[in-house]
Design a protein around this motif. Structure first.
Motif, PDB file in Angstrom:
ATOM      1  N   ASP A  10       5.891  75.018  90.120  1.00 15.43           N
ATOM      2  CA  ASP A  10       6.149  75.415  91.512  1.00 15.43           C
ATOM      3  C   ASP A  10       7.047  74.389  92.209  1.00 15.43           C
ATOM      4  O   ASP A  10       8.025  74.736  92.884  1.00 15.43           O
ATOM      5  CB  ASP A  10       4.813  75.557  92.274  1.00 15.43           C
ATOM      6  N   ALA A  11       6.738  73.109  92.016  1.00 20.52           N
ATOM      7  CA  ALA A  11       7.515  72.044  92.662  1.00 20.52           C
ATOM      8  C   ALA A  11       8.936  72.010  92.096  1.00 20.52           C
ATOM      9  O   ALA A  11       9.920  71.858  92.834  1.00 20.52           O
ATOM     10  CB  ALA A  11       6.826  70.701  92.456  1.00 20.52           C
ATOM     11  N   ALA A  12       9.058  72.165  90.772  1.00 25.10           N
ATOM     12  CA  ALA A  12      10.384  72.128  90.140  1.00 25.10           C
ATOM     13  C   ALA A  12      11.239  73.306  90.606  1.00 25.10           C
ATOM     14  O   ALA A  12      12.429  73.158  90.925  1.00 25.10           O
ATOM     15  CB  ALA A  12      10.241  72.144  88.619  1.00 25.10           C
ATOM     16  N   GLU A  13      10.622  74.494  90.671  1.00 32.54           N
ATOM     17  CA  GLU A  13      11.359  75.688  91.135  1.00 32.54           C
ATOM     18  C   GLU A  13      11.792  75.513  92.589  1.00 32.54           C
ATOM     19  O   GLU A  13      12.882  75.935  92.977  1.00 32.54           O
ATOM     20  CB  GLU A  13      10.500  76.959  90.981  1.00 32.54           C
ATOM     21  N   ALA A  14      10.933  74.890  93.388  1.00 33.32           N
ATOM     22  CA  ALA A  14      11.272  74.668  94.808  1.00 33.32           C
ATOM     23  C   ALA A  14      12.476  73.730  94.929  1.00 33.32           C
ATOM     24  O   ALA A  14      13.353  73.927  95.781  1.00 33.32           O
ATOM     25  CB  ALA A  14      10.064  74.093  95.554  1.00 33.32           C
ATOM     26  N   THR A  15      12.530  72.700  94.062  1.00 38.30           N
ATOM     27  CA  THR A  15      13.685  71.789  94.078  1.00 38.30           C
ATOM     28  C   THR A  15      14.958  72.536  93.708  1.00 38.30           C
ATOM     29  O   THR A  15      15.990  72.413  94.382  1.00 38.30           O
ATOM     30  CB  THR A  15      13.459  70.618  93.085  1.00 38.30           C
ATOM     31  N   ALA A  16      14.882  73.324  92.623  1.00 40.42           N
ATOM     32  CA  ALA A  16      16.066  74.087  92.175  1.00 40.42           C
ATOM     33  C   ALA A  16      16.496  75.069  93.265  1.00 40.42           C
ATOM     34  O   ALA A  16      17.694  75.241  93.527  1.00 40.42           O
ATOM     35  CB  ALA A  16      15.756  74.818  90.869  1.00 40.42           C
ATOM     36  N   MET A  17      15.520  75.696  93.921  1.00 37.33           N
ATOM     37  CA  MET A  17      15.833  76.669  94.978  1.00 37.33           C
ATOM     38  C   MET A  17      16.515  75.978  96.158  1.00 37.33           C
ATOM     39  O   MET A  17      17.474  76.507  96.732  1.00 37.33           O
ATOM     40  CB  MET A  17      14.532  77.356  95.419  1.00 37.33           C
ATOM     41  N   ALA A  18      16.027  74.792  96.509  1.00 32.36           N
ATOM     42  CA  ALA A  18      16.635  74.040  97.631  1.00 32.36           C
ATOM     43  C   ALA A  18      18.095  73.713  97.310  1.00 32.36           C
ATOM     44  O   ALA A  18      18.972  73.771  98.194  1.00 32.36           O
ATOM     45  CB  ALA A  18      15.842  72.763  97.890  1.00 32.36           C
ATOM     46  N   ILE A  19      18.368  73.381  96.058  1.00 38.36           N
ATOM     47  CA  ILE A  19      19.751  73.084  95.645  1.00 38.36           C
ATOM     48  C   ILE A  19      20.606  74.351  95.756  1.00 38.36           C
ATOM     49  O   ILE A  19      21.710  74.333  96.317  1.00 38.36           O
ATOM     50  CB  ILE A  19      19.774  72.534  94.195  1.00 38.36           C
ATOM     51  N   LYS A  20      20.072  75.453  95.234  1.00 38.92           N
ATOM     52  CA  LYS A  20      20.839  76.711  95.253  1.00 38.92           C
ATOM     53  C   LYS A  20      21.068  77.190  96.686  1.00 38.92           C
ATOM     54  O   LYS A  20      22.149  77.665  97.019  1.00 38.92           O
ATOM     55  CB  LYS A  20      20.118  77.779  94.426  1.00 38.92           C
ATOM     56  N   ASP A  21      20.045  77.055  97.531  1.00 36.49           N
ATOM     57  CA  ASP A  21      20.178  77.465  98.938  1.00 36.49           C
ATOM     58  C   ASP A  21      21.284  76.684  99.648  1.00 36.49           C
ATOM     59  O   ASP A  21      21.912  77.184 100.578  1.00 36.49           O
ATOM     60  CB  ASP A  21      18.856  77.255  99.698  1.00 36.49           C
ATOM     61  N   ALA A  22      21.512  75.445  99.185  1.00 39.03           N
ATOM     62  CA  ALA A  22      22.558  74.615  99.802  1.00 39.03           C
ATOM     63  C   ALA A  22      23.915  74.827  99.131  1.00 39.03           C
ATOM     64  O   ALA A  22      24.877  74.106  99.419  1.00 39.03           O
ATOM     65  CB  ALA A  22      22.159  73.145  99.718  1.00 39.03           C
ATOM     66  N   GLY A  23      23.970  75.818  98.203  1.00 40.91           N
ATOM     67  CA  GLY A  23      25.253  76.142  97.563  1.00 40.91           C
ATOM     68  C   GLY A  23      25.506  75.404  96.259  1.00 40.91           C
ATOM     69  O   GLY A  23      26.605  75.458  95.701  1.00 40.91           O
ATOM     70  N   GLY A  24      24.470  74.692  95.739  1.00 35.95           N
ATOM     71  CA  GLY A  24      24.638  73.923  94.509  1.00 35.95           C
ATOM     72  C   GLY A  24      24.141  74.669  93.281  1.00 35.95           C
ATOM     73  O   GLY A  24      23.682  75.808  93.363  1.00 35.95           O
ATOM     74  N   LYS A  25      24.242  73.989  92.119  1.00 31.98           N
ATOM     75  CA  LYS A  25      23.834  74.599  90.838  1.00 31.98           C
ATOM     76  C   LYS A  25      22.693  73.791  90.225  1.00 31.98           C
ATOM     77  O   LYS A  25      22.777  72.564  90.124  1.00 31.98           O
ATOM     78  CB  LYS A  25      25.014  74.596  89.862  1.00 31.98           C
ATOM     79  N   ALA A  26      21.640  74.509  89.806  1.00 30.09           N
ATOM     80  CA  ALA A  26      20.478  73.823  89.227  1.00 30.09           C
ATOM     81  C   ALA A  26      19.730  74.740  88.280  1.00 30.09           C
ATOM     82  O   ALA A  26      19.800  75.966  88.403  1.00 30.09           O
ATOM     83  CB  ALA A  26      19.532  73.375  90.338  1.00 30.09           C
ATOM     84  N   ALA A  27      19.020  74.148  87.319  1.00 28.24           N
ATOM     85  CA  ALA A  27      18.138  74.889  86.419  1.00 28.24           C
ATOM     86  C   ALA A  27      16.926  74.016  86.134  1.00 28.24           C
ATOM     87  O   ALA A  27      17.006  72.792  86.208  1.00 28.24           O
ATOM     88  CB  ALA A  27      18.860  75.211  85.122  1.00 28.24           C
ATOM     89  N   VAL A  28      15.826  74.691  85.803  1.00 27.07           N
ATOM     90  CA  VAL A  28      14.565  73.980  85.593  1.00 27.07           C
ATOM     91  C   VAL A  28      14.226  73.940  84.100  1.00 27.07           C
ATOM     92  O   VAL A  28      14.317  74.967  83.426  1.00 27.07           O
ATOM     93  CB  VAL A  28      13.450  74.692  86.395  1.00 27.07           C
ATOM     94  N   TYR A  29      13.868  72.781  83.577  1.00 30.62           N
ATOM     95  CA  TYR A  29      13.467  72.630  82.169  1.00 30.62           C
ATOM     96  C   TYR A  29      12.153  71.868  82.124  1.00 30.62           C
ATOM     97  O   TYR A  29      12.074  70.739  82.607  1.00 30.62           O
ATOM     98  CB  TYR A  29      14.513  71.834  81.371  1.00 30.62           C
ATOM     99  N   GLN A  30      11.137  72.491  81.483  1.00 29.75           N
ATOM    100  CA  GLN A  30       9.851  71.813  81.333  1.00 29.75           C
ATOM    101  C   GLN A  30       9.828  71.062  80.010  1.00 29.75           C
ATOM    102  O   GLN A  30      10.106  71.646  78.964  1.00 29.75           O
ATOM    103  CB  GLN A  30       8.717  72.858  81.375  1.00 29.75           C
ATOM    104  N   PHE A  31       9.570  69.777  80.041  1.00 28.14           N
ATOM    105  CA  PHE A  31       9.239  69.019  78.823  1.00 28.14           C
ATOM    106  C   PHE A  31       8.561  67.713  79.208  1.00 28.14           C
ATOM    107  O   PHE A  31       8.778  67.184  80.296  1.00 28.14           O
ATOM    108  CB  PHE A  31      10.461  68.759  77.921  1.00 28.14           C
ATOM    109  N   ASP A  32       7.728  67.247  78.270  1.00 28.82           N
ATOM    110  CA  ASP A  32       7.011  65.981  78.469  1.00 28.82           C
ATOM    111  C   ASP A  32       7.864  64.873  77.856  1.00 28.82           C
ATOM    112  O   ASP A  32       8.045  64.828  76.636  1.00 28.82           O
ATOM    113  CB  ASP A  32       5.645  66.088  77.772  1.00 28.82           C
ATOM    114  N   ILE A  33       8.369  63.975  78.687  1.00 28.40           N
ATOM    115  CA  ILE A  33       9.288  62.945  78.184  1.00 28.40           C
ATOM    116  C   ILE A  33       8.635  61.999  77.182  1.00 28.40           C
ATOM    117  O   ILE A  33       9.331  61.359  76.404  1.00 28.40           O
ATOM    118  CB  ILE A  33       9.936  62.115  79.323  1.00 28.40           C
ATOM    119  N   SER A  34       7.301  61.924  77.191  1.00 28.19           N
ATOM    120  CA  SER A  34       6.636  61.013  76.254  1.00 28.19           C
ATOM    121  C   SER A  34       6.532  61.613  74.848  1.00 28.19           C
ATOM    122  O   SER A  34       6.170  60.930  73.903  1.00 28.19           O
ATOM    123  CB  SER A  34       5.240  60.638  76.763  1.00 28.19           C
ATOM    124  N   ASN A  35       6.858  62.895  74.725  1.00 29.15           N
ATOM    125  CA  ASN A  35       6.749  63.603  73.447  1.00 29.15           C
ATOM    126  C   ASN A  35       8.145  63.752  72.828  1.00 29.15           C
ATOM    127  O   ASN A  35       8.961  64.537  73.310  1.00 29.15           O
ATOM    128  CB  ASN A  35       6.102  64.968  73.708  1.00 29.15           C
TER     129      ASN A  35
END
Ligand code: NAP
Length: 248
Positions: free
Chosen positions: A41-66
Motif C-alpha cells: 500500500d505504501a509503495a503504491e502510494a509513493t508510485a501514485m504520488a510520482i505519477k500524479d506529479a507527471g513522473g514515471k514510477a513502478a513498484v517492485y517487491q523484493f527483500d534486499i537481504s535475500n
C-alpha cells in the motif's frame, strides 16, 4: 540538475527517507523503481504520488537481504528498462538493545538488511553499470555509523560497514565512470524516529546545534546532487546531513 532518461532504483522507497528520494529523483526526470518488502500500500502510494506529479514510477517487491530475490528482481528491472543508471541503497531497519542482552537474531537481522542488503544490490548493478560506463550508487548510512551509539551496536556496525563498502567499491568502479558515495543523516523525522519517546526526542534535539530534527527532503536533496552529472568527480565521499551534531 536534470535526470531525464535515467533509470533509478531506490530500495525501501515506499516510506520515509526513501519515499522522499523517489519523489525528488522523479521530479528531476528519472524513472523510479520503488522497492519495498512488506507494505505494498505504501509503495503504491509513493508510485501514485510520482505519477500524479507527471513522473514515471513502478513498484517492485523484493527483500534486499535475500540474494536470490535481489538477483531475480534486478534481472527483471534490466529486462523491463534495458539499463539501471542509479542505485540508492536506502532500505534499513533497527533492532535496538544493549550489547549484554542483544539477541543474535537482532544482530543478524540488522546486518543482513542494512549491510548485506546493500552488498546484494551493488553486486547486482555493478556489471550492467560497468558495461554502460556510467552509474551512480548512493548508500544511506548514518551518523551512528561514524559516531556509534549506546543501544545500537548492531545498527552502528552495519552502518560503519556500509562506509567501508562504499569506499572500496568507489575505488573498484571509478575507472568505469561509476561513482559510489554515501549520505549520512543525523536524526530525521520518519516512522523510525517517530517511534522514539517524546523525552528521548527532546534529549536528541538538545544535542543538535540546529536544535531540530531534519526533514526527509534534506536527505533527498543530498542524494540528488550525488547522482547528478554535476557530481561526476565526487566518489567515495559522504555528505553529513545532521544539523551539525557530528562533523566528520
Ligand atoms: P523507515 O521509514 O522505517 O522505512 C524503511 C524502508 O525500508 C521501508 O520502505 C521498508 O519497506 C524498507 N525495508 C525494510 N527492510 C527491507 C528489506 N529487507 N528489503 C526491502 N526493503 C526494506 O526508514 P527511514 O527512517 O526512512 O530510514 C531510511 C534509511 O535511512 C535507513 O537506511 C535508515 O537506517 C537511514 N537513516 C534514517 C535516519 C532517521 O532519522 N530516520 C537517520 C539516519 C539514517 P516496507 O514499507 O515494505 O516495510
Amino acid at each position: 540538475m536534470k535526470l531525464d532518461g535515467k533509470i533509478a532504483v531506490v530500495t525501501g522507497g515506499s516510506r520515509g527517507i526513501g519515499k522522499a528520494i523517489c519523489l525528488y529523483l522523479a521530479n528531476l526526470g528519472a524513472t523510479v523503481v520503488v522497492n519495498y518488502v512488506s507494505r505494498p500500500d505504501a509503495a503504491e502510494a509513493t508510485a501514485m504520488a510520482i505519477k500524479d506529479a507527471g513522473g514515471k514510477a513502478a513498484v517492485y517487491q523484493f527483500d534486499i537481504s535475500n540474494s536470490d530475490q535481489v538477483q531475480g528482481a534486478f534481472k527483471k528491472i534490466l529486462a523491463d528498462y534495458g539499463r539501471i543508471d542509479i542505485l540508492v541503497n536506502n532500505a534499513g531497519i533497527t533492532r535496538d538493545g544493549l550489547i549484554a542482552t542483544m539477541k543474535e537474531e537482532a544482530w543478524d537481522a540488522v546486518l543482513d538488511t542494512n549491510l548485506k542488503g546493500a552488498f546484494n544490490c551493488i553486486k547486482a548493478v555493478s556489471r550492467p553499470m560497468m558495461k554502460q560506463r556510467w552509474g551512480r550508487i548512493v548508500s544511506i548510512t548514518s551518523v551512528i555509523g561514524f559516531a556509534g551509539n549506546a543501544g545500537q551496536a548492531n545498527y552502528a556496525a552495519a552502518k560503519a560497514g556500509l562506509i567501508g563498502l562504499t569506499r572500496s567499491v568507489a575505488k573498484e568502479l571509478a575507472s568505469r565512470g561509476i561513482t559510489v558515495n554515501g549520505v549520512a543523516p543525523g536524526y530525521i523525522e520518519t516512522d523510525m524516529t517517530n517511534a522514539l519517546s517524546a523525552e528521548v526526542t527532546e534529549k536528541i534535539k538538545s544535542e543538535i546545534p540546529m536544535n531540530s530534527l531534519g526533514s526527509v527532503d534534506d536527505v533527498a536533496a543530498a542524494v540528488a546532487y550525488l547522482v547528478s552529472d554535476q557530481a561526476r568527480y565526487v566518489t567515495g565521499q559522504f555528505i553529513h546531513v545532521n544539523g551539525g551534531m557530528f562533523m566528520g
